[in-house]
Design a protein around this motif. Structure first.
Motif, PDB file in Angstrom:
ATOM      1  N   ALA A  50      20.146  31.016 -29.977  1.00  0.00           N
ATOM      2  CA  ALA A  50      18.884  31.077 -30.731  1.00  0.00           C
ATOM      3  C   ALA A  50      19.141  31.053 -32.234  1.00  0.00           C
ATOM      4  N   LYS A  51      20.176  31.728 -32.681  1.00  0.00           N
ATOM      5  CA  LYS A  51      20.459  31.789 -34.119  1.00  0.00           C
ATOM      6  C   LYS A  51      21.220  30.576 -34.627  1.00  0.00           C
ATOM      7  N   GLY A  52      21.908  29.872 -33.702  1.00  0.00           N
ATOM      8  CA  GLY A  52      22.825  28.825 -34.144  1.00  0.00           C
ATOM      9  C   GLY A  52      24.032  29.482 -34.795  1.00  0.00           C
ATOM     10  N   ARG A  53      24.461  30.626 -34.237  1.00  0.00           N
ATOM     11  CA  ARG A  53      25.548  31.405 -34.857  1.00  0.00           C
ATOM     12  C   ARG A  53      26.882  31.001 -34.240  1.00  0.00           C
ATOM     13  N   PRO A  54      27.927  30.799 -35.069  1.00  0.00           N
ATOM     14  CA  PRO A  54      29.247  30.470 -34.518  1.00  0.00           C
ATOM     15  C   PRO A  54      29.708  31.591 -33.579  1.00  0.00           C
ATOM     16  N   PRO A 137      22.312  41.037 -34.323  1.00  0.00           N
ATOM     17  CA  PRO A 137      22.553  40.479 -35.654  1.00  0.00           C
ATOM     18  C   PRO A 137      21.214  40.413 -36.384  1.00  0.00           C
ATOM     19  N   SER A 138      21.227  40.019 -37.646  1.00  0.00           N
ATOM     20  CA  SER A 138      19.963  39.882 -38.367  1.00  0.00           C
ATOM     21  C   SER A 138      19.123  38.781 -37.709  1.00  0.00           C
ATOM     22  N   ALA A 139      17.791  38.979 -37.705  1.00  0.00           N
ATOM     23  CA  ALA A 139      16.891  38.101 -36.944  1.00  0.00           C
ATOM     24  C   ALA A 139      16.473  36.876 -37.754  1.00  0.00           C
ATOM     25  N   ASN A 140      17.472  36.098 -38.187  1.00  0.00           N
ATOM     26  CA  ASN A 140      17.218  34.864 -38.927  1.00  0.00           C
ATOM     27  C   ASN A 140      18.075  33.761 -38.323  1.00  0.00           C
ATOM     28  N   LYS A 141      17.673  32.509 -38.563  1.00  0.00           N
ATOM     29  CA  LYS A 141      18.554  31.402 -38.174  1.00  0.00           C
ATOM     30  C   LYS A 141      19.829  31.533 -39.011  1.00  0.00           C
ATOM     31  N   PRO A 145      18.454  33.523 -45.445  1.00  0.00           N
ATOM     32  CA  PRO A 145      18.322  34.917 -45.887  1.00  0.00           C
ATOM     33  C   PRO A 145      17.795  35.791 -44.743  1.00  0.00           C
ATOM     34  N   SER A 146      18.301  37.012 -44.633  1.00  0.00           N
ATOM     35  CA  SER A 146      17.894  37.916 -43.548  1.00  0.00           C
ATOM     36  C   SER A 146      16.433  38.327 -43.710  1.00  0.00           C
ATOM     37  N   PRO A 147      15.735  38.561 -42.594  1.00  0.00           N
ATOM     38  CA  PRO A 147      14.312  38.928 -42.667  1.00  0.00           C
ATOM     39  C   PRO A 147      14.101  40.408 -42.937  1.00  0.00           C
ATOM     40  N   LEU A 174      18.905  44.949 -47.301  1.00  0.00           N
ATOM     41  CA  LEU A 174      20.243  44.341 -47.227  1.00  0.00           C
ATOM     42  C   LEU A 174      20.948  44.943 -46.020  1.00  0.00           C
ATOM     43  N   GLU A 175      21.901  44.187 -45.459  1.00  0.00           N
ATOM     44  CA  GLU A 175      22.589  44.646 -44.263  1.00  0.00           C
ATOM     45  C   GLU A 175      23.476  45.867 -44.545  1.00  0.00           C
ATOM     46  N   SER A 176      23.909  46.498 -43.438  1.00  0.00           N
ATOM     47  CA  SER A 176      24.712  47.720 -43.535  1.00  0.00           C
ATOM     48  C   SER A 176      26.072  47.471 -44.188  1.00  0.00           C
ATOM     49  N   LYS A 225      29.007  30.575 -45.067  1.00  0.00           N
ATOM     50  CA  LYS A 225      28.005  30.649 -46.130  1.00  0.00           C
ATOM     51  C   LYS A 225      26.790  31.363 -45.537  1.00  0.00           C
ATOM     52  N   HIS A 226      26.199  32.234 -46.334  1.00  0.00           N
ATOM     53  CA  HIS A 226      25.192  33.139 -45.808  1.00  0.00           C
ATOM     54  C   HIS A 226      23.982  33.198 -46.715  1.00  0.00           C
ATOM     55  N   TYR A 227      22.918  33.715 -46.180  1.00  0.00           N
ATOM     56  CA  TYR A 227      21.778  34.176 -46.979  1.00  0.00           C
ATOM     57  C   TYR A 227      21.163  33.082 -47.848  1.00  0.00           C
TER      58      TYR A 227
HETATM   59 MG    MG Z   1      23.195  38.146 -40.631  1.00  0.00          MG
END
Ligand code: MG
Ligand code: AMP
Length: 340
Positions: A50-54, A137-141, A145-147, A174-176, A225-227
């Motif tokens: 769903a996220k397209g996360r590696p 994980p954060s609920a973003n593609k 940027p994280s939601p 911001l994340e933990s 690359k993030h956010y």
């Molecule tokens: Mg994240």
């Protein structure tokens, strides 16, 4: 389906979905998480899809009861208990040796697992009612940027996920902070609301900080690359703080000649200084870095909604949560400019 939290029945419904191996987005004090049963490998695979996360970027497991720490981790150092007593529930994630019960899908096949207890009643109730730890994980593609609110989760996933629990805007935005407690010296793998200096003072020992520039990062997520907003983000870090506005104004003038649609991300105190930008958004007062952190990701998405081509971002003091703000801006940026 986005559901406002009216009572525990709604959270029970979400917990039933988790038990069935479905994805549920929920608020925490940091950002919104995309949760699944952490002990169900098939459900976990859905998250990556769903996220397209590696698949080599491991997930954080969220618990509601300190007893679950021993269920998921082994060789737990005493410092983990001191830190848990002081900071849990809260925005601090521990990396520890994993127990066999933790599926490979969670850890990206590492021998360690990431664990935290979130400080949010909805999140804690969801974990308790699901009767299982929740990987989230954060609920973003991936890469976005994280939601920090439910609408943003919906923007990325629409009806792709079973349910979005709406608990309003998150506290930190911001994340933990991620601290590796699996070996000495301990190290901070990701900055967050709790700074390395604060952790050092509390534990009375030196903690190292992992650099993004490492060719083999200790935290797999750090190599991605993030956010990033869709617009190009240029982070302006002048040699002397006094010329920040001057540098950004010069850049506005330059990109204007290139006919770019220009956004400026700044502190409240400087918003009036910028002329001829298409959109100037102030993220908060420089006297309140927590306000700036909580508005940061949402602001990056606002520039995208306005179809901005280039965001010129001010830099912020790297004290306390300022370290995490600068980390996220650096990783969202395509380049940093010192002098123009
Ligand atoms: Mg994240
Ligand atoms: P996210 O949940 O998307 O905010 O990202 C979780 C972060 O924790 C990523 O940067 C991961 O690489 C990191 N992480 C999770 N598990 C581990 C682990 N076992 N070792 C090192 N880093 C981890």
């Amino acid at each position: 389906m986005v559901v406002k939290i009216s009572n525990n029945k709604v959270v029970q419904k979400a917990a039933n979905l988790i038990k069935k191996g479905e994805l549920v987005a929920f608020p925490t004090e940091t950002v919104y998480g995309l949760g699944v049963d952490a002990l169900n490998p098939e459900a976990i695979r859905k998250i990556f899809q769903a996220k397209g996360r590696p698949s080599d970027n491991p997930l954080i497991v969220h618990i509601a009861d300190l007893k679950d720490l021993q269920v998921l981790a082994e060789n737990i150092p005493k410092e983990a208990y001191f830190l848990a007593e002081k900071y849990w529930p809260g925005p601090l994630t521990f990396i520890l040796d994993r127990q066999k019960i933790v599926p490979d899908e969670i850890t990206g096949r590492l021998e360690t697992v990431a664990i935290r207890m979130p400080k949010n009643e909805i999140a804690l109730n969801l974990i308790k009612l699901s009767e299982t730890p929740i990987a989230a994980p954060s609920a973003n593609k991936s890469g976005r940027p994280s939601p920090t609110d439910a609408e943003t989760v919906f923007e990325d996933f629409g009806n792709e996920i079973a349910m979005i629990l709406d608990g309003g805007k998150t506290e930190f935005g911001l994340e933990s902070t991620v601290i590796d407690l699996s070996k000495k010296p301990f190290s901070v793998l990701r900055t967050g609301a709790i700074s390395k200096e604060e952790l050092e003072e509390f534990l009375r020992e030196k903690i190292s900080i992992a650099s993004h520039a490492d060719s083999k990062p200790k935290s797999p997520g750090m190599k991605y690359k993030h956010y990033a907003p869709k617009a190009e983000l240029v982070l302006v870090i002048p040699a002397e703080a006094g010329i920040l506005c001057f540098q950004i104004q010069k850049l506005i003038n330059y990109y204007k000649l290139e006919k770019k649609k220009i956004g400026v991300l700044c502190r409240n105190e400087n918003a009036k200084n910028y002329k001829n930008a298409d959109l100037v958004i102030s993220v908060g007062s420089i006297k309140n870095l927590k306000e700036i952190s909580s508005n940061l990701f949402r602001t990056l998405r606002q520039f995208d909604h306005a179809k901005i081509d280039i965001i010129l971002s001010e830099s912020f003091p790297e004290q306390g949560i300022g370290q995490a703000i600068m980390d996220r801006l650096t990783r969202a940026s395509s380049k940093s400019i010192a002098n123009f």
